[in-house]
Design a protein around this motif. Structure first.
Motif, PDB file in Angstrom:
ATOM      1  N   PHE A  36      22.230  15.645  23.454  1.00 26.76           N
ATOM      2  CA  PHE A  36      21.414  15.804  22.259  1.00 26.76           C
ATOM      3  C   PHE A  36      19.981  15.396  22.575  1.00 26.76           C
ATOM      4  CE2 PHE A  36      25.758  14.940  21.067  1.00 26.76           C
ATOM      5  CZ  PHE A  36      26.021  15.902  20.100  1.00 26.76           C
ATOM      6  N   ALA A  37      19.024  16.102  21.981  1.00 26.98           N
ATOM      7  CA  ALA A  37      17.628  15.827  22.287  1.00 26.98           C
ATOM      8  C   ALA A  37      16.743  16.041  21.065  1.00 26.98           C
ATOM      9  CB  ALA A  37      17.148  16.723  23.433  1.00 26.98           C
ATOM     10  N   PRO A  38      15.940  15.039  20.697  1.00 27.62           N
ATOM     11  CA  PRO A  38      14.942  15.238  19.634  1.00 27.62           C
ATOM     12  C   PRO A  38      13.730  15.975  20.190  1.00 27.62           C
ATOM     13  CG  PRO A  38      14.786  13.017  20.482  1.00 27.62           C
ATOM     14  CD  PRO A  38      15.942  13.663  21.206  1.00 27.62           C
ATOM     15  N   SER A  39      12.957  16.582  19.287  1.00 26.81           N
ATOM     16  CA  SER A  39      11.761  17.305  19.717  1.00 26.81           C
ATOM     17  C   SER A  39      10.743  17.321  18.597  1.00 26.81           C
ATOM     18  CB  SER A  39      12.114  18.738  20.119  1.00 26.81           C
ATOM     19  OG  SER A  39      12.554  19.489  18.997  1.00 26.81           O
ATOM     20  N   ILE A  40       9.535  17.711  18.949  1.00 28.32           N
ATOM     21  CA  ILE A  40       8.482  17.901  17.967  1.00 28.32           C
ATOM     22  C   ILE A  40       7.726  19.183  18.311  1.00 28.32           C
ATOM     23  CG2 ILE A  40       6.865  16.450  19.261  1.00 28.32           C
ATOM     24  CD1 ILE A  40       7.072  16.779  15.409  1.00 28.32           C
ATOM     25  N   GLY A  41       7.459  19.991  17.294  1.00 25.43           N
ATOM     26  CA  GLY A  41       6.754  21.247  17.507  1.00 25.43           C
ATOM     27  C   GLY A  41       5.466  21.302  16.708  1.00 25.43           C
ATOM     28  N   LEU A  42       4.488  22.030  17.246  1.00 26.41           N
ATOM     29  CA  LEU A  42       3.218  22.233  16.574  1.00 26.41           C
ATOM     30  C   LEU A  42       2.812  23.688  16.778  1.00 26.41           C
ATOM     31  CD1 LEU A  42       0.832  20.942  15.016  1.00 26.41           C
ATOM     32  CD2 LEU A  42      -0.251  20.539  17.238  1.00 26.41           C
ATOM     33  N   GLY A  43       2.496  24.392  15.689  1.00 23.74           N
ATOM     34  CA  GLY A  43       2.163  25.797  15.816  1.00 23.74           C
ATOM     35  C   GLY A  43       1.304  26.293  14.673  1.00 23.74           C
ATOM     36  N   MET A  44       1.012  27.584  14.711  1.00 25.92           N
ATOM     37  CA  MET A  44       0.248  28.237  13.652  1.00 25.92           C
ATOM     38  C   MET A  44       0.849  29.608  13.385  1.00 25.92           C
ATOM     39  SD  MET A  44      -3.770  27.312  14.356  1.00 25.92           S
ATOM     40  CE  MET A  44      -4.190  27.817  12.674  1.00 25.92           C
ATOM     41  N   GLY A  45       0.622  30.107  12.179  1.00 30.70           N
ATOM     42  CA  GLY A  45       1.117  31.426  11.819  1.00 30.70           C
ATOM     43  C   GLY A  45       0.284  32.033  10.711  1.00 30.70           C
ATOM     44  N   LEU A  46       0.553  33.293  10.417  1.00 30.00           N
ATOM     45  CA  LEU A  46      -0.189  34.005   9.387  1.00 30.00           C
ATOM     46  C   LEU A  46       0.775  34.857   8.578  1.00 30.00           C
ATOM     47  CD1 LEU A  46      -2.968  34.779   8.164  1.00 30.00           C
ATOM     48  CD2 LEU A  46      -3.013  36.694   9.793  1.00 30.00           C
ATOM     49  N   ASP A  47       0.949  34.510   7.281  1.00 31.71           N
ATOM     50  CA  ASP A  47       1.792  35.294   6.376  1.00 31.71           C
ATOM     51  C   ASP A  47       1.057  36.567   5.966  1.00 31.71           C
ATOM     52  OD1 ASP A  47       3.847  33.468   6.370  1.00 31.71           O
ATOM     53  OD2 ASP A  47       3.156  32.429   4.563  1.00 31.71           O
ATOM     54  N   MET A  48       1.743  37.694   6.104  1.00 32.85           N
ATOM     55  CA  MET A  48       1.168  38.976   5.689  1.00 32.85           C
ATOM     56  C   MET A  48       2.175  39.659   4.776  1.00 32.85           C
ATOM     57  SD  MET A  48      -0.654  40.317   9.222  1.00 32.85           S
ATOM     58  CE  MET A  48       0.874  40.276  10.160  1.00 32.85           C
ATOM     59  N   GLY A  49       1.831  39.784   3.491  1.00 28.00           N
ATOM     60  CA  GLY A  49       2.756  40.337   2.527  1.00 28.00           C
ATOM     61  C   GLY A  49       2.878  41.841   2.641  1.00 28.00           C
ATOM     62  N   LEU A  50       4.080  42.317   2.961  1.00 32.53           N
ATOM     63  CA  LEU A  50       4.331  43.753   2.975  1.00 32.53           C
ATOM     64  C   LEU A  50       4.567  44.275   1.570  1.00 32.53           C
ATOM     65  CD1 LEU A  50       6.696  44.065   6.093  1.00 32.53           C
ATOM     66  CD2 LEU A  50       4.202  44.255   5.993  1.00 32.53           C
ATOM     67  N   SER A  51       5.101  43.411   0.718  1.00 31.50           N
ATOM     68  CA  SER A  51       5.330  43.718  -0.693  1.00 31.50           C
ATOM     69  C   SER A  51       5.514  42.391  -1.403  1.00 31.50           C
ATOM     70  CB  SER A  51       6.581  44.600  -0.859  1.00 31.50           C
ATOM     71  OG  SER A  51       7.751  43.856  -0.569  1.00 31.50           O
ATOM     72  N   ASP A  52       5.845  42.443  -2.696  1.00 31.01           N
ATOM     73  CA  ASP A  52       6.119  41.194  -3.412  1.00 31.01           C
ATOM     74  C   ASP A  52       7.437  40.566  -2.974  1.00 31.01           C
ATOM     75  OD1 ASP A  52       3.806  41.198  -4.818  1.00 31.01           O
ATOM     76  OD2 ASP A  52       4.649  42.108  -6.628  1.00 31.01           O
ATOM     77  N   LYS A  53       8.234  41.286  -2.215  1.00 32.13           N
ATOM     78  CA  LYS A  53       9.553  40.790  -1.829  1.00 32.13           C
ATOM     79  C   LYS A  53       9.671  40.456  -0.338  1.00 32.13           C
ATOM     80  CE  LYS A  53      11.793  43.684  -5.357  1.00 32.13           C
ATOM     81  NZ  LYS A  53      12.061  42.636  -6.327  1.00 32.13           N
ATOM     82  N   ILE A  54       8.816  41.014   0.500  1.00 33.94           N
ATOM     83  CA  ILE A  54       8.976  40.879   1.945  1.00 33.94           C
ATOM     84  C   ILE A  54       7.649  40.469   2.586  1.00 33.94           C
ATOM     85  CG2 ILE A  54       9.634  42.013   4.093  1.00 33.94           C
ATOM     86  CD1 ILE A  54      11.336  43.935   2.476  1.00 33.94           C
ATOM     87  N   THR A  55       7.725  39.494   3.476  1.00 35.06           N
ATOM     88  CA  THR A  55       6.572  39.021   4.229  1.00 35.06           C
ATOM     89  C   THR A  55       6.886  39.094   5.721  1.00 35.06           C
ATOM     90  OG1 THR A  55       5.876  37.504   2.500  1.00 35.06           O
ATOM     91  CG2 THR A  55       5.116  37.013   4.707  1.00 35.06           C
ATOM     92  N   ILE A  56       5.895  39.485   6.516  1.00 34.86           N
ATOM     93  CA  ILE A  56       6.015  39.417   7.963  1.00 34.86           C
ATOM     94  C   ILE A  56       5.029  38.369   8.458  1.00 34.86           C
ATOM     95  CG2 ILE A  56       4.373  41.313   8.348  1.00 34.86           C
ATOM     96  CD1 ILE A  56       6.077  42.036  10.836  1.00 34.86           C
ATOM     97  N   THR A  57       5.471  37.523   9.374  1.00 36.36           N
ATOM     98  CA  THR A  57       4.657  36.404   9.832  1.00 36.36           C
ATOM     99  C   THR A  57       4.664  36.310  11.352  1.00 36.36           C
ATOM    100  OG1 THR A  57       5.222  35.152   7.828  1.00 36.36           O
ATOM    101  CG2 THR A  57       4.294  33.914   9.679  1.00 36.36           C
ATOM    102  N   PRO A  58       3.583  36.679  12.011  1.00 38.29           N
ATOM    103  CA  PRO A  58       3.459  36.356  13.435  1.00 38.29           C
ATOM    104  C   PRO A  58       3.126  34.866  13.573  1.00 38.29           C
ATOM    105  CG  PRO A  58       1.504  37.512  12.684  1.00 38.29           C
ATOM    106  CD  PRO A  58       2.448  37.480  11.519  1.00 38.29           C
ATOM    107  N   PHE A  59       3.728  34.212  14.544  1.00 37.70           N
ATOM    108  CA  PHE A  59       3.476  32.784  14.717  1.00 37.70           C
ATOM    109  C   PHE A  59       3.701  32.393  16.170  1.00 37.70           C
ATOM    110  CE2 PHE A  59       7.976  33.160  13.985  1.00 37.70           C
ATOM    111  CZ  PHE A  59       8.572  32.161  14.744  1.00 37.70           C
ATOM    112  N   GLY A  60       3.218  31.247  16.529  1.00 37.14           N
ATOM    113  CA  GLY A  60       3.394  30.745  17.890  1.00 37.14           C
ATOM    114  C   GLY A  60       3.099  29.266  17.934  1.00 37.14           C
TER     115      GLY A  60
END
Length: 229
Positions: free
Chosen positions: A155-179
């Protein structure tokens, strides 16, 4: 299963039942310096555990009053390494990531994210900083041509740090590129050192059962909110 694991599974089930969830795929580049070695058969450098895709399922829990979203996630990845004249080494990782998305350019906004059709700057509304503590189960499998076999779990603990951008395709669906980048201070692969040193013909492969592990990743998330009218 631990209490936190049961709580996360329950939270995911509730989120999916209310159709506020997301799926994601990332490609992860791993660097574990204690697990790297030079293969004497061809002088190639082998970097364990290798690189591959990972897949995740999360539930979206927005916090009221501030643009801070909580997205607990179950994630799975498998890494395989075929080493010339030595054998096969495999590592599977099942993880719990407690993602926190901070929309730092729109902290007091009223955006009905993650899916939205409001006016305004896409970057201001959708750009977020992600902080992600995590906990992973590492299952190692070793099958060498010299007959060495080993199975391990750690077992191993971890910590992550990143950024992303929400882009709404509609009121129901979002696509988000992130890294981002995820860091494991101490990852253990029991049996790795002993297995790679049992055959004198292989040579002295200097590896350790324990290493830090850094993951650099990039991917896409699809968010669904079918409860939204």
């Amino acid at each position: 299963m631990s209490k936190i694991g049961l709580l996360l599974v329950f939270s995911l089930w509730v989120g999916i039942a209310h159709a506020q969830f997301g799926i994601n795929s990332t490609f992860r580049f791993n660097n574990a310096p204690g697990w790297n070695f030079t293969n004497p058969a061809n002088n190639s450098i082998n970097e364990l555990p290798g690189n591959n895709f990972a897949f995740g399922l999360d539930v979206w829990i927005p916090l009221k009053g501030v643009r801070l979203d909580f997205l607990p996630e179950l994630n799975y990845a498998r890494y395989d390494a075929e080493v010339v004249d030595i054998g096969k080494l495999e590592n599977q990782m099942g993880s719990i990531f407690l993602n926190l998305n901070l929309y730092f350019l729109d902290l007091e906004g009223d955006c009905q994210c993650p899916t939205f059709s409001k006016s305004g700057s896409l970057v201001n509304k959708g750009l977020f900083l992600q902080i992600s503590p995590g906990w992973s189960v590492l299952e190692g499998k070793i099958d060498l041509f010299n007959g060495a076999r080993a199975r391990s779990r750690s077992f191993a603990p971890s910590i992550g740090l990143g950024m992303g951008l929400d882009m709404g395709l509609s009121d129901k669906i979002t696509i988000t590129p992130f890294g981002g980048v995820r860091y494991y201070p101490k990852a253990r692969w029991f049996g790795l050192e002993e297995s790679l040193e049992v055959d004198p013909s292989i040579g002295d492969l200097t590896v350790s059962n324990e290493s830090s592990l850094t993951q650099v990743y990039a991917g896409l998330r699809l968010g669904f909110r079918f409860d939204k009218k």
